[in-house]
Design a protein around this motif. Structure first.
Motif, mmCIF file in Angstrom:
data_model
loop_
_atom_site.group_PDB
_atom_site.id
_atom_site.type_symbol
_atom_site.label_atom_id
_atom_site.label_comp_id
_atom_site.label_asym_id
_atom_site.label_seq_id
_atom_site.Cartn_x
_atom_site.Cartn_y
_atom_site.Cartn_z
ATOM 1 N N MET A 5 0.845 -1.206 0.000
ATOM 2 C CA MET A 5 0.000 0.000 0.000
ATOM 3 C C MET A 5 0.876 1.250 0.000
ATOM 4 S SD MET A 5 -2.973 1.019 2.716
ATOM 5 C CE MET A 5 -3.907 2.542 2.519
ATOM 6 N N MET A 6 0.534 2.208 -0.821
ATOM 7 C CA MET A 6 1.327 3.444 -0.914
ATOM 8 C C MET A 6 1.190 4.262 0.356
ATOM 9 S SD MET A 6 0.436 4.690 -4.802
ATOM 10 C CE MET A 6 1.534 6.104 -4.715
ATOM 11 N N SER A 7 2.261 4.914 0.742
ATOM 12 C CA SER A 7 2.203 5.832 1.872
ATOM 13 C C SER A 7 1.428 7.086 1.484
ATOM 14 C CB SER A 7 3.613 6.222 2.304
ATOM 15 O OG SER A 7 4.228 7.016 1.290
ATOM 16 N N SER A 8 1.030 7.859 2.486
ATOM 17 C CA SER A 8 0.324 9.121 2.215
ATOM 18 C C SER A 8 1.179 10.048 1.370
ATOM 19 C CB SER A 8 -0.049 9.793 3.536
ATOM 20 O OG SER A 8 -0.908 8.982 4.295
ATOM 21 N N GLU A 9 2.469 10.096 1.697
ATOM 22 C CA GLU A 9 3.379 10.968 0.942
ATOM 23 C C GLU A 9 3.475 10.538 -0.519
ATOM 24 O OE1 GLU A 9 3.962 9.680 3.892
ATOM 25 O OE2 GLU A 9 4.067 11.496 5.141
ATOM 26 N N ALA A 10 3.542 9.219 -0.743
ATOM 27 C CA ALA A 10 3.645 8.730 -2.118
ATOM 28 C C ALA A 10 2.356 8.986 -2.892
ATOM 29 C CB ALA A 10 3.972 7.235 -2.112
ATOM 30 N N ARG A 11 1.211 8.848 -2.231
ATOM 31 C CA ARG A 11 -0.068 9.094 -2.903
ATOM 32 C C ARG A 11 -0.188 10.554 -3.323
ATOM 33 N NH1 ARG A 11 -4.551 6.638 1.020
ATOM 34 N NH2 ARG A 11 -5.963 7.397 -0.615
ATOM 35 N N ILE A 12 0.166 11.461 -2.425
ATOM 36 C CA ILE A 12 0.086 12.888 -2.757
ATOM 37 C C ILE A 12 1.120 13.237 -3.817
ATOM 38 C CG2 ILE A 12 0.420 15.222 -1.872
ATOM 39 C CD1 ILE A 12 -2.273 13.914 -1.121
ATOM 40 N N ALA A 13 2.311 12.652 -3.736
ATOM 41 C CA ALA A 13 3.337 12.925 -4.756
ATOM 42 C C ALA A 13 2.858 12.490 -6.134
ATOM 43 C CB ALA A 13 4.640 12.215 -4.383
ATOM 44 N N ALA A 14 2.186 11.347 -6.203
ATOM 45 C CA ALA A 14 1.679 10.878 -7.492
ATOM 46 C C ALA A 14 0.588 11.800 -8.019
ATOM 47 C CB ALA A 14 1.151 9.453 -7.340
ATOM 48 N N MET A 15 -0.313 12.237 -7.137
ATOM 49 C CA MET A 15 -1.364 13.166 -7.559
ATOM 50 C C MET A 15 -0.761 14.484 -8.038
ATOM 51 S SD MET A 15 -4.304 12.538 -4.629
ATOM 52 C CE MET A 15 -5.579 13.504 -5.481
ATOM 53 N N ALA A 16 0.247 14.968 -7.321
ATOM 54 C CA ALA A 16 0.877 16.239 -7.700
ATOM 55 C C ALA A 16 1.608 16.120 -9.037
ATOM 56 C CB ALA A 16 1.832 16.692 -6.594
ATOM 57 N N LYS A 17 2.232 14.960 -9.270
ATOM 58 C CA LYS A 17 2.903 14.753 -10.563
ATOM 59 C C LYS A 17 1.897 14.782 -11.704
ATOM 60 C CE LYS A 17 5.931 11.509 -13.011
ATOM 61 N NZ LYS A 17 6.659 10.207 -12.923
ATOM 62 N N ASP A 18 0.773 14.091 -11.496
ATOM 63 C CA ASP A 18 -0.276 14.113 -12.519
ATOM 64 C C ASP A 18 -0.827 15.528 -12.709
ATOM 65 O OD1 ASP A 18 -0.030 11.403 -12.898
ATOM 66 O OD2 ASP A 18 -1.724 10.872 -11.610
ATOM 67 N N ALA A 19 -0.972 16.258 -11.599
ATOM 68 C CA ALA A 19 -1.486 17.624 -11.679
ATOM 69 C C ALA A 19 -0.541 18.519 -12.462
ATOM 70 C CB ALA A 19 -1.708 18.184 -10.268
ATOM 71 N N ARG A 20 0.760 18.352 -12.235
ATOM 72 C CA ARG A 20 1.749 19.176 -12.949
ATOM 73 C C ARG A 20 1.651 18.928 -14.454
ATOM 74 N NH1 ARG A 20 4.201 23.179 -10.547
ATOM 75 N NH2 ARG A 20 4.769 21.821 -8.813
ATOM 76 N N ALA A 21 1.541 17.680 -14.833
ATOM 77 C CA ALA A 21 1.414 17.363 -16.250
ATOM 78 C C ALA A 21 0.114 17.916 -16.822
ATOM 79 C CB ALA A 21 1.482 15.850 -16.450
ATOM 80 N N ALA A 22 -0.954 17.830 -16.028
ATOM 81 C CA ALA A 22 -2.243 18.357 -16.482
ATOM 82 C C ALA A 22 -2.188 19.862 -16.663
ATOM 83 C CB ALA A 22 -3.343 17.981 -15.489
ATOM 84 N N ALA A 23 -1.515 20.563 -15.732
ATOM 85 C CA ALA A 23 -1.410 22.022 -15.839
ATOM 86 C C ALA A 23 -0.723 22.429 -17.132
ATOM 87 C CB ALA A 23 -0.664 22.583 -14.629
ATOM 88 N N THR A 24 0.298 21.669 -17.523
ATOM 89 C CA THR A 24 0.987 21.954 -18.789
ATOM 90 C C THR A 24 0.039 21.773 -19.964
ATOM 91 O OG1 THR A 24 3.103 21.257 -17.848
ATOM 92 C CG2 THR A 24 2.914 21.280 -20.252
ATOM 93 N N GLU A 25 -0.768 20.718 -19.912
ATOM 94 C CA GLU A 25 -1.702 20.458 -21.004
ATOM 95 C C GLU A 25 -2.802 21.519 -21.059
ATOM 96 O OE1 GLU A 25 -4.300 16.687 -22.734
ATOM 97 O OE2 GLU A 25 -2.694 16.367 -21.256
ATOM 98 N N VAL A 26 -3.268 21.939 -19.882
ATOM 99 C CA VAL A 26 -4.284 23.002 -19.838
ATOM 100 C C VAL A 26 -3.725 24.292 -20.434
ATOM 101 C CG1 VAL A 26 -5.554 24.513 -18.259
ATOM 102 C CG2 VAL A 26 -5.598 22.034 -17.915
ATOM 103 N N ALA A 27 -2.476 24.608 -20.107
ATOM 104 C CA ALA A 27 -1.858 25.825 -20.645
ATOM 105 C C ALA A 27 -1.774 25.770 -22.168
ATOM 106 C CB ALA A 27 -0.470 26.007 -20.037
ATOM 107 N N ARG A 28 -1.459 24.614 -22.703
ATOM 108 C CA ARG A 28 -1.360 24.487 -24.161
ATOM 109 C C ARG A 28 -2.732 24.578 -24.825
ATOM 110 N NH1 ARG A 28 2.703 19.326 -23.881
ATOM 111 N NH2 ARG A 28 4.660 20.473 -23.583
ATOM 112 N N ALA A 29 -3.749 24.074 -24.118
ATOM 113 C CA ALA A 29 -5.101 24.066 -24.699
ATOM 114 C C ALA A 29 -5.664 25.473 -24.831
ATOM 115 C CB ALA A 29 -6.019 23.201 -23.846
#
Length: 415
Positions: free
Chosen positions: A1-25
């Motif tokens: 099971m992922m730790s709380s820190e790892a879960r938030i880090a994964a969400m933040a990584k996905d968010a960072r990538a999404a922000a880049t895509e939103v900016a391009r859109a």
């Protein structure tokens, strides 16, 4: 099971990538997403209300103010959908040129608004924040990680579904607006410690929540204090206006952060007794100083803590003050820097009050309940910031941006 820190880090990584895509859109697509989300909220209004009913049924121990903030009904659901459409209609601040200059060597410089990046929102009780915060972050080019209170878990999930539906309809990544749907408090701690992964945390809730976030955070915090708001009725106030403003400021909705908590009445105001009677007769408990108590036997004595209390209820402190100077001193001593108002027909007194009261919002002849991003024409708000840095007052699209310098040259070198 992922730790709380790892879960938030994964969400933040996905968010960072999404922000880049939103900016391009670009902003047209974010507007499309918000309009589609508004339509989804209307289509699923019954399901949203059912989810909210489950939350309310499970919230037996919740105080009246928090219960009011949690409660949704058909008009409130429609208001949430309308707020999304209003935000979609606002111009995106991203790319706005704040100022520009050309140096003697011909180098052209501009300050340009850019998104902050990945924003974390920690909030309690208010399901509308799920929609407002998600929409404001998206429209300002950010990605957001939302963590609402467990008391609104079903409501938040239903509203987040509508936001995700809107993102998908516009061809944008659903990870641009993520919801932490686990009540484990360790996930909040992980968000607050995620420096470098989350760029800004905004707490939205009571004093204890804000203080806890500020104490633990390693991420920059855009915070607000409680709304210990004042209305000062100056001796030159028109009695009918003063009564209307005071009643609205206190009783329109007692559980909002813009509600009046302390009424200051000038000792020379000619209609003091009718003013306090109007509050008492509408069920507002008053706690006053000695001079206020002498006006009506129903006014209870105020203790030292009453001048510093955000009641969020049909309760108000009331003090008789000897003029504008005394009112300013009282507000400077006890105010929280949120919203304060003066009612007067004296332009000079109003000008001094507006200049000297150091609050995020100061008003003349208007209810403190206008402390709201929608009422300011901002579409909605992510919160009312009471600090002095970055953003102050209702934080909406511009408050969720920063800026960068852009230089255009023709081969200039410093040599």
């Amino acid at each position: 099971m992922m730790s709380s820190e790892a879960r938030i880090a994964a969400m933040a990584k996905d968010a960072r990538a999404a922000a880049t895509e939103v900016a391009r859109a670009g902003p047209a697509r974010t507007a499309d997403a918000l309009r589609a989300a508004a339509a989804a909220i209307r289509d699923r209004a019954a399901a949203i209300l059912d989810a909210n009913a489950r939350d309310l049924a499970a919230a037996d121990g919740l105080g009246a103010a928090l219960r009011d903030r949690l409660r949704l009904d058909a008009p409130r659901v429609e208001a949430i959908a309308g707020a999304l459409e209003a935000i979609a209609a606002l111009p995106s601040p991203v790319g706005e040129v704040i100022d520009s200059r050309t140096r003697p060597n011909g180098l052209r410089l501009q300050r340009v608004r850019v998104p902050i990046g990945v924003v974390g929102i920690v909030y309690e009780s208010r399901p509308n924040v799920t929609a407002d915060a998600g929409a404001l972050c998206l429209r300002s080019g950010n990605a957001v990680i939302l963590r609402g209170g467990s008391e609104a878990r079903a409501s938040n999930r239903a509203l987040h579904w509508a936001l995700a539906t809107g993102l998908a309809a516009a061809g944008l990544p659903q990870t641009a607006i993520q919801l932490v749907d686990d009540p484990d408090r360790a996930l909040v701690s992980a968000m607050l410690r995620a420096a470098g992964a989350i760029d800004l945390v905004v707490p939205r809730g009571g004093k204890s929540l804000v203080a806890a976030v500020q104490a633990e955070a390693r991420v920059p915090v855009l915070a607000h204090l409680e709304g210990n708001n004042h209305v000062y009725v100056h001796h030159a106030a028109a009695p009918a206006m003063a009564e209307a403003v005071v009643l609205d400021a206190k009783l329109r909705r007692t559980g909002v952060c813009g509600a009046m908590e302390t009424l200051l009445i000038d000792a020379d105001y000619p209609a003091t007794i009718p003013l306090v009677e109007a509050l008492l007769e509408r069920g507002c408990e008053l706690r006053g100083d000695g001079r206020a108590q002498a006006l009506d036997p129903r006014i209870r004595p105020a203790g030292p803590e009453d001048w510093d209390t955000e009641y969020l209820d049909a309760v108000a402190a009331v003090a008789i003050v000897d003029g504008l100077e005394a009112a300013l001193t009282h507000i400077a001593t006890h105010g929280s820097g949120h919203t304060d108002a003066i009612v007067t027909g004296d332009r000079g007194a109003a000008t001094r009050f507006l200049a000297e009261v150091d609050s995020a919002i100061v008003l003349h002849n208007a209810s403190t309940q206008f402390a709201d991003g929608g009422e300011f024409g901002l579409g909605a708000e992510i919160g009312i910031a009471t600090g002095r840095l970055h953003a102050r007052g209702p934080v909406a699209l511009e408050g969720l941006t920063t800026y960068k310098w852009v230089g255009r040259g023709t081969g200039q070198v410093r040599g």
